[in-house]
Design an enzyme around this catalytic site. Structure first.
Site, mmCIF file in Angstrom:
data_model
loop_
_atom_site.group_PDB
_atom_site.id
_atom_site.type_symbol
_atom_site.label_atom_id
_atom_site.label_comp_id
_atom_site.label_asym_id
_atom_site.label_seq_id
_atom_site.Cartn_x
_atom_site.Cartn_y
_atom_site.Cartn_z
ATOM 1 N N ASP A 1 1.142 28.226 -13.076
ATOM 2 C CA ASP A 1 0.424 29.148 -12.192
ATOM 3 C C ASP A 1 0.392 30.528 -12.832
ATOM 4 O O ASP A 1 1.325 30.912 -13.561
ATOM 5 C CB ASP A 1 1.132 29.254 -10.836
ATOM 6 N N MET A 2 -0.640 31.269 -12.529
ATOM 7 C CA MET A 2 -0.786 32.615 -13.083
ATOM 8 C C MET A 2 0.476 33.459 -12.860
ATOM 9 O O MET A 2 0.933 34.162 -13.755
ATOM 10 C CB MET A 2 -1.987 33.307 -12.443
#
Length: 561
Positions: A409-410
């Protein structure tokens, strides 16, 4: 023009508060101090009011269906240059759309003798008629009889097929035997014709049996049809009336913006992928607040929404916590309503990785292992291209294939594998698909986890009304399993290790925060917990086999929190 009777003056002194330069961007924000103050005053009212009764799930002794609720506050300025606020709730509250103190709905479908109430009564009458027919003793008896006779007929036909198959095999043996016994031609022909007649007789009996059974079932079906046709007709009538009622309801919703322009709900959603509004569109707190402010010439200054009560079983909503407006229902509506208003920049359009470097932990001719920084995309996004993928393309211009073997995930930091050629990518990704790659994450949780270790099994799916948030869904969710173990507990926080068995979107964040998981959100989780300096989740350890040498490779980078 409506009387601004919903304008609430702050009880606290606000002279020391400075006003924001722009209105709140509703889909990602830090509440302004005045919004926080307004929310606290509203929450104090909710805790002490006796005007109505609603079971939020906060009192174990309260009876009735538990329904948590999203509330909103909007700081506004009136013509007298006074600063106050408005309050709203999403949907219904205590089975009503309107209550003193709160702004009214865009349209009150629950008004006595409204077309909606009349329409619901009509639908209820149809439901009652369907229920009476479906529970008719004769209909139930005939349905059971049909099922029994159908099963019996299928069994008889199957038995007959078995007999025919066995007879066919026997005749084949008899033919062979007759041919071997040197019978004269005339006798052999007569014998063979007799066997053919037996075969034709079997087929005739099968047709007769099938015809008899079909006729028997047909008689029962005719009796059932009297009920079934009426039930089908009523259900189709209900479907049409329900669709017409929903459309008529949508037609009542028209939204203003700061330019004074009005747009209907259906026109707003025509330009979206949905093409038509979802159910309950326009019933959220944010549209209600803006509509009331515009109708009463109140200047919107800032807003915030918070959850009050027990969390739904599928979502993650923490009591008293602030949340952004939902995207599925509100984004198209607020996109129109905010036109002409000076609004904060969308922080999601800003590249947080600008100027941030990626650390390479290991590399050879076939792969690289990097330490992805937090708030750094693994692959290009819709609005931001800068990502691990783009950086790796620049670093390894001769590389072939997709480069990115797996994603983080970012917001998550940690170890990420890069493949420099197609064959290496295929072999490494194959290990992920077969789940032979071992990974360990470290997370700092906001709260004290009671157990010491275990496994979480909560299936997940996308929240269609509020992407990219996830929901726990046992009907349509994909399997999601996580092993966990507590590392330490300190200052009302718990450090844990996570071993994801599956790799669903936001799996660790959901499993940490959900009430059926650890019930302690990861520190800095702006979707399922509270925002902080960063998401305290780090992929710190990974083990896999080298795609060429097949050597077991292990890497570890400790979390910096």
């Amino acid at each position: 023009m409506l009387s601004p009777s919903c304008f609430i003056s702050f009880k606290a002194e606000i002279g020391s508060y400075s006003l924001p330069e722009r209105f709140t961007f509703p889909f990602y924000y830090e509440p302004h101090p005045l919004s926080i103050l307004a929310a606290k005053e509203l929450q104090n009212y909710l805790e002490n009011q006796t005007d109505w009764e609603h079971n939020f799930g906060l009192d174990e002794n309260q009876e009735g269906l538990v329904i948590g609720k999203m509330f909103g506050v909007m700081v506004v300025r009136n013509h007298q240059n006074e600063i106050g606020y408005l309050a709203a709730f999403s949907g219904k509250l205590a089975d009503k759309n309107s209550h003193p103190l709160f702004v009214p709905p865009i349209y009150d479908m629950l008004e006595e003798d409204s077309f909606f109430i009349k329409g619901i009564k009509e639908l209820n009458k149809i439901n009652e008629r369907i229920e009476i027919l479906e529970n008719n003793p004769d209909f139930i008896s005939l349905t059971k009889e049909l099922q029994i006779e159908t099963n019996s007929a299928e069994q008889k036909i199957e038995d007959q097929k078995v007999k025919m198959s066995e007879a066919k095999k026997a005749r084949k043996l008899l033919r062979k035997k007759a041919q071997e016994e040197n019978m004269d031609a005339e006798s052999l022909e007569t014998y063979m014709n007799e066997l053919v007649r037996e075969s034709l007789k079997d087929k005739f009996l099968m047709r007769e049996l099938t015809s008899y059974l079909e006729e028997r079932l047909s008689e029962i079906k005719k009796k059932i049809t009297v009920y079934a046709d009426e039930i089908a007709f009523l259900k189709e009538e209900r479907k049409q009336k329900s669709a017409n009622l929903q459309q008529q309801l949508f037609d009542q919703y028209h939204f203003l913006n700061n330019k004074g322009e009005t747009k209907s709900l259906c026109n707003i959603f025509e330009a979206t992928a949905l093409l038509k509004p979802p159910a309950a569109a326009g019933e959220c707190a944010a549209p209600k607040l803006l509509q009331y402010a515009y109708l009463n010439n109140l200047e919107p200054i800032a807003m915030a929404e918070f959850w009050w009560g027990e969390s739904p079983k599928s979502e993650i909503r923490k009591h008293g916590q602030f949340y952004p407006a939902c995207r599925g229902k509100c984004e198209p509506i607020l996109g129109h309503m905010l036109e002409g208003l000076e609004v904060d920049e969308n922080p999601l359009l800003v590249n947080p990785a600008l100027g941030v470097q990626i650390e390479t932990i290991y590399e050879d001719d076939y792969l690289a292992v990097i330490n992805k920084p937090a708030e750094f995309l693994s692959v290009p996004g819709i609005n931001i291209l800068d990502s691990v993928y783009e950086r790796m393309k620049l670093k390894y211009p001769e590389a072939t294939g997709p480069l990115i073997v797996h994603r983080l995930d970012m917001a998550t930091s940690g170890l990420l594998l890069i493949a420099k050629d197609k064959d290496s990518h295929k072999l490494l990704q194959g290990q992920f698909i077969k789940r032979t790659v071992k990974k360990r994450y470290t997370a700092l949780l906001n709260g004290i986890v009671t157990g010491n270790e275990g496994e979480i099994d909560l299936p997940l799916r996308i929240d269609l009304d509020d992407r990219p948030r996830q929901l726990v869904c046992y009907e349509y969710g994909k399997p999601a399993k996580t092993k966990w173990k507590v590392v330490e507990r300190n200052n009302q926080q718990t450090r844990v290790h996570f071993w994801p068995i599956t790799g669903r979107t936001h799996q660790l964040r959901m499993h940490a925060s959900h009430a059926s998981g650890l019930n302690c959100p990861i520190v800095g989780d702006d979707l399922y917990g509270k925002k902080a300096d960063r998401l305290h989740l780090h992929a710190e350890w990974i083990e896999f086999k080298h795609p060429v040498s097949r050597e077991t490779m292990t890497f570890e980078v400790a979390a910096e929190f």
